[in-house]
Scaffold this active site. Structure first.
Site, PDB file in Angstrom:
ATOM      1  N   LYS A  26       0.822  -1.167  -0.011  1.00  0.00           N
ATOM      2  CA  LYS A  26      -0.010   0.074   0.122  1.00  0.00           C
ATOM      3  C   LYS A  26       0.913   1.351   0.117  1.00  0.00           C
ATOM      4  O   LYS A  26       0.466   2.268  -0.465  1.00  0.00           O
ATOM      5  CB  LYS A  26      -0.973   0.070   1.207  1.00  0.00           C
ATOM      6  CG  LYS A  26      -2.222  -1.028   0.884  1.00  0.00           C
ATOM      7  CD  LYS A  26      -3.008  -0.879   2.125  1.00  0.00           C
ATOM      8  CE  LYS A  26      -4.300  -1.784   1.435  1.00  0.00           C
ATOM      9  NZ  LYS A  26      -5.071  -2.113   2.569  1.00  0.00           N
ATOM     10  N   ASP A  61     -10.042   2.697   1.866  1.00  0.00           N
ATOM     11  CA  ASP A  61      -9.938   2.001   3.037  1.00  0.00           C
ATOM     12  C   ASP A  61     -10.396   2.914   4.109  1.00  0.00           C
ATOM     13  O   ASP A  61     -11.159   2.332   4.925  1.00  0.00           O
ATOM     14  CB  ASP A  61      -8.506   1.834   3.689  1.00  0.00           C
ATOM     15  CG  ASP A  61      -8.072   0.372   2.897  1.00  0.00           C
ATOM     16  OD1 ASP A  61      -9.043  -0.631   2.435  1.00  0.00           O
ATOM     17  OD2 ASP A  61      -7.096  -0.222   2.874  1.00  0.00           O
ATOM     18  N   ARG A  97       7.884   3.995  13.063  1.00  0.00           N
ATOM     19  CA  ARG A  97       6.867   3.922  12.120  1.00  0.00           C
ATOM     20  C   ARG A  97       5.448   4.449  12.956  1.00  0.00           C
ATOM     21  O   ARG A  97       4.773   5.193  12.542  1.00  0.00           O
ATOM     22  CB  ARG A  97       6.636   2.643  11.490  1.00  0.00           C
ATOM     23  CG  ARG A  97       6.332   2.911  10.162  1.00  0.00           C
ATOM     24  CD  ARG A  97       6.130   1.379   9.405  1.00  0.00           C
ATOM     25  NE  ARG A  97       7.369   1.209   8.651  1.00  0.00           N
ATOM     26  CZ  ARG A  97       7.863   0.042   8.419  1.00  0.00           C
ATOM     27  NH1 ARG A  97       7.186  -0.986   9.061  1.00  0.00           N
ATOM     28  NH2 ARG A  97       8.696  -0.277   7.874  1.00  0.00           N
TER      29      ARG A  97
HETATM   30  P1  NAP Z   1       1.313  -3.521   5.797  1.00  0.00           P
HETATM   31  O1  NAP Z   1       1.475  -2.091   5.185  1.00  0.00           O
HETATM   32  O2  NAP Z   1       2.627  -4.297   5.385  1.00  0.00           O
HETATM   33  O3  NAP Z   1       1.598  -3.190   7.368  1.00  0.00           O
HETATM   34  C1  NAP Z   1       1.798  -4.477   8.221  1.00  0.00           C
HETATM   35  C2  NAP Z   1       1.860  -4.061   9.674  1.00  0.00           C
HETATM   36  O4  NAP Z   1       1.850  -5.226  10.328  1.00  0.00           O
HETATM   37  C3  NAP Z   1       2.961  -3.105  10.147  1.00  0.00           C
HETATM   38  O5  NAP Z   1       2.301  -2.434  11.451  1.00  0.00           O
HETATM   39  C4  NAP Z   1       3.920  -4.257  10.661  1.00  0.00           C
HETATM   40  O6  NAP Z   1       4.383  -3.656  11.866  1.00  0.00           O
HETATM   41  C5  NAP Z   1       2.916  -5.165  11.448  1.00  0.00           C
HETATM   42  N1  NAP Z   1       3.520  -6.331  11.540  1.00  0.00           N
HETATM   43  C6  NAP Z   1       3.814  -7.342  10.394  1.00  0.00           C
HETATM   44  N2  NAP Z   1       4.366  -8.322  11.097  1.00  0.00           N
HETATM   45  C7  NAP Z   1       4.395  -8.169  12.281  1.00  0.00           C
HETATM   46  C8  NAP Z   1       4.965  -9.059  13.493  1.00  0.00           C
HETATM   47  N3  NAP Z   1       5.516 -10.289  13.248  1.00  0.00           N
HETATM   48  N4  NAP Z   1       4.806  -8.562  14.730  1.00  0.00           N
HETATM   49  C9  NAP Z   1       4.042  -7.274  14.843  1.00  0.00           C
HETATM   50  N5  NAP Z   1       3.765  -6.282  14.077  1.00  0.00           N
HETATM   51  C10 NAP Z   1       3.892  -6.873  12.703  1.00  0.00           C
HETATM   52  O7  NAP Z   1       0.055  -4.049   5.681  1.00  0.00           O
HETATM   53  P2  NAP Z   1      -1.372  -3.426   5.566  1.00  0.00           P
HETATM   54  O8  NAP Z   1      -1.634  -3.161   4.132  1.00  0.00           O
HETATM   55  O9  NAP Z   1      -1.395  -2.098   6.407  1.00  0.00           O
HETATM   56  O10 NAP Z   1      -2.350  -4.537   6.087  1.00  0.00           O
HETATM   57  C11 NAP Z   1      -2.402  -5.011   7.380  1.00  0.00           C
HETATM   58  C12 NAP Z   1      -3.593  -5.838   7.421  1.00  0.00           C
HETATM   59  O11 NAP Z   1      -4.863  -5.264   7.606  1.00  0.00           O
HETATM   60  C13 NAP Z   1      -3.620  -7.289   6.560  1.00  0.00           C
HETATM   61  O12 NAP Z   1      -3.971  -8.303   7.273  1.00  0.00           O
HETATM   62  C14 NAP Z   1      -4.866  -6.727   5.703  1.00  0.00           C
HETATM   63  O13 NAP Z   1      -5.309  -7.891   4.945  1.00  0.00           O
HETATM   64  C15 NAP Z   1      -5.609  -6.172   6.488  1.00  0.00           C
HETATM   65  N6  NAP Z   1      -6.469  -5.218   6.011  1.00  0.00           N
HETATM   66  C16 NAP Z   1      -7.829  -5.248   5.726  1.00  0.00           C
HETATM   67  C17 NAP Z   1      -8.829  -4.532   5.243  1.00  0.00           C
HETATM   68  C18 NAP Z   1     -10.208  -4.674   5.233  1.00  0.00           C
HETATM   69  O14 NAP Z   1     -10.889  -4.439   4.256  1.00  0.00           O
HETATM   70  N7  NAP Z   1     -10.830  -5.621   5.984  1.00  0.00           N
HETATM   71  C19 NAP Z   1      -8.470  -3.321   4.461  1.00  0.00           C
HETATM   72  C20 NAP Z   1      -6.950  -3.108   4.629  1.00  0.00           C
HETATM   73  C21 NAP Z   1      -5.953  -4.074   5.311  1.00  0.00           C
HETATM   74  P3  NAP Z   1       6.228  -3.037  11.522  1.00  0.00           P
HETATM   75  O15 NAP Z   1       5.917  -1.663  11.087  1.00  0.00           O
HETATM   76  O16 NAP Z   1       6.826  -3.202  12.814  1.00  0.00           O
HETATM   77  O17 NAP Z   1       6.699  -4.149  10.453  1.00  0.00           O
END
Ligand code: NAP
Length: 500
Positions: free
Chosen positions: A298, A334, A388
């Site tokens: 994203k 979103d 972040r």
């Molecule tokens: P992203 O930009 O890759 O961000 C990932 C987030 O998760 C960051 O805050 C990251 O922390 C954290 N994270 C990843 N691995 C981790 C770990 N092992 N321990 C702790 N924190 C961890 O992803 P995103 O686009 O924001 O999406 C995140 C989630 O939201 C996904 O599961 C996605 O499917 C869901 N989502 C759902 C909708 C919906 O319509 N329902 C819409 C959007 C997103 P760091 O900064 O420390 O790496």
């Protein structure tokens, strides 16, 4: 248009016939995978085509090519010859095709096939990757004019997928079968009109059978979700770009149901990607009109956009990309999607007076933070990577903490609503609970953006503590409806059954 072929991998012919009956109306032909049959069953393959009543491919795939056959080439030859023997005047009683690998050249068998009207599929398989010289692989199967060349490879990244479509574009109109296996290759299975494949293989997995190759899906999914037989050769292509877990995303069901409901000639498919530059080249080759963007792209997608909506500029994350005359334009749906669904969840018109903890600081967290701000709430950001958390919090004037004791202290003040936005607990992602240090009191409203699984360990713990809980399915539907309108210029149909 490609013919849909059901690969039968039963251990008995009776099982194969049962699977065929289950899917008969959804397939045009079948492949009898003799290599899956028990030894005594192999004596009876000759009568299979007549009983099947559909054009049949005879295949005995060796282990080295991704199959099960390991009894040696002599036995394989006898078995295949048995399948062709005693040919009938009625072609429906004979195998319509026989699959022979490029290094299995037996003139007498090939001659018999030609005389009896059985077409040869000349195949070459790489179950482990895509060879550097894909051209040489193609040349090895396309030497004989009357044969149908088939290549089946296993792409390990977006660059490999790109090479497959580039090769297909260079072949011209020659009849062929091209298959990309596994998650990365999934799009090649769905886009037979773009690979030029005359056969689209399907598995009988819904009937309890093993898929004959990674990435093969069953005819119900091909028909109900991707409508591959209903679409002509020309349709608008959309998709979802993300990491490997995008294969399990619900978005294809939502968007394709919308296209079907409105009679729009379009399809929406998953594109797992490991290389954004290669993905954009693929998007040009395939003429992708627009796509959704999910984790982890994203924010990473921003440099590839030629214009961005004010919403994307404000929050620094994009979940929707549309092709325009001037390049790719990025939007973010979103924020609105979360805003609408969270208000429905807590039964209010805004978040004034509500103190919110946002867990995570990735692309989705940015949209959530924007929505909380716009709706009048106050928030803190808790994230594993502290810089972040700090950067996002400062953008909106919120407080912040790492995933530590300070977060627990802050949750004492920001716990009317806790919104989980990390990818932890998502199917195909990192397992675990990003807030395990915190004990729920039962008074918090808890919203987890993840919808696959329906309940993450984090959400289960909140529910067990007595909290009111919601997962991200409502947000997904809301943001997808807005995306659909950006893609098609038409509102998402309001009379469809909600996708679960
Ligand atoms: P992203 O930009 O890759 O961000 C990932 C987030 O998760 C960051 O805050 C990251 O922390 C954290 N994270 C990843 N691995 C981790 C770990 N092992 N321990 C702790 N924190 C961890 O992803 P995103 O686009 O924001 O999406 C995140 C989630 O939201 C996904 O599961 C996605 O499917 C869901 N989502 C759902 C909708 C919906 O319509 N329902 C819409 C959007 C997103 P760091 O900064 O420390 O790496």
């Amino acid at each position: 248009m490609a013919e849909r072929c059901l690969c039968l991998t039963g251990s008995t012919l009776a099982d194969d016939f049962a699977a065929l009956e289950r899917y008969r109306d959804l397939v045009d032909m079948v492949e009898l995978r003799v290599d899956y049959l028990e030894p005594q069953e192999k004596f009876h393959i000759r009568s299979f085509p007549e009983k099947a009543g559909l054009p049949c491919i005879l295949t005995a795939r060796r282990r080295v090519d991704g199959g099960r056959f390991d009894e040696g080439e002599g036995v394989r030859l006898v078995l295949l010859a048995k399948g062709l023997a005693y040919a009938s005047d009625d072609p429906q009683k004979n195998f319509a095709y026989i699959d022979l690998e490029e290094d299995f050249r037996v003139p007498a068998l090939e001659e018999a096939a030609r005389i009896f009207g059985t077409r040869i599929i000349r195949s070459c398989h790489d179950p482990d990757g895509v060879p550097d010289d894909l051209g040489a692989m193609w040349d090895s199967v396309s030497r004989e004019p009357g044969e149908i060349p088939k290549i089946a490879v296993h792409p390990r990244g977006t660059g490999d997928v790109l090479r497959i479509f580039e090769k297909c574009a260079s072949i011209g109109s020659r009849e062929r079968i091209v298959v990309g296996m596994g998650d990365y290759g999934f799009c090649t299975r769905l886009l037979a009109s773009k690979t030029g494949s005359t056969i689209q293989y399907a598995s009988a997995t819904g009937a309890g059978m093993e898929a004959a190759a990674p990435g093969q899906i069953d005819p119900d999914l091909l028909e109900d979700v991707y409508r591959t037989r209903l679409l002509g050769d020309y349709y608008a292509l959309y998709g979802i770009l993300g990491g490997p877990s995008v294969i399990g995303a619900l978005s294809p069901r939502i968007h394709n149901a919308g296209f079907a409901g409105l009679g729009i000639e379009a399809v929406y498919i998953p594109f797992p990607a490991d290389d954004l530059a290669a993905f954009f080249r693929l998007a040009d080759i395939l003429d992708i009109r627009g796509f959704s963007v999910t984790a982890p792209y994203k924010e990473k997608i921003l440099p590839y956009l030629s214009s961005r909506s004010p919403e994307v500029e404000r929050i620094g994350a994009c979940n929707t990309v549309v092709r325009t005359e001037h390049g790719w334009t990025g939007y973010n749906t979103d924020t609105r999607g979360f805003g609408v669904d969270v208000l429905r969840f807590i039964g209010r018109e805004n978040l004034e007076g509500i103190r919110v903890c946002i867990v995570g600081a990735g692309g989705a967290a940015r949209a959530v933070a924007q929505a909380v701000k716009t709706l009048g709430g106050e928030a803190c950001i808790v994230n594993r990577t502290m810089w972040r958390a700090k950067a996002l919090a400062e953008r909106f004037g919120f407080e912040w903490a790492g995933q530590n004791e300070r977060a627990v202290e802050m949750l004492g003040r920001y716990s009317d609503l806790i919104v989980q936005t990390t990818s932890m607990g998502m199917n195909g992602g990192v397992p675990g609970d990003p807030l395990e240090l915190y004990e729920f009191t039962g008074r918090e409203a808890v919203y987890d953006l993840i919808y696959n699984p329906r309940e993450t360990p984090f959400l289960a713990r909140a529910r067990e503590a007595g909290c009111r809980c919601a997962n991200g399915i409502g947000m997904l539907r809301e943001q997808a409806a807005e995306q659909f309108e950006l893609f098609t210029g038409t509102a998402y149909p309001s009379d469809l059954e909600p996708i679960e």
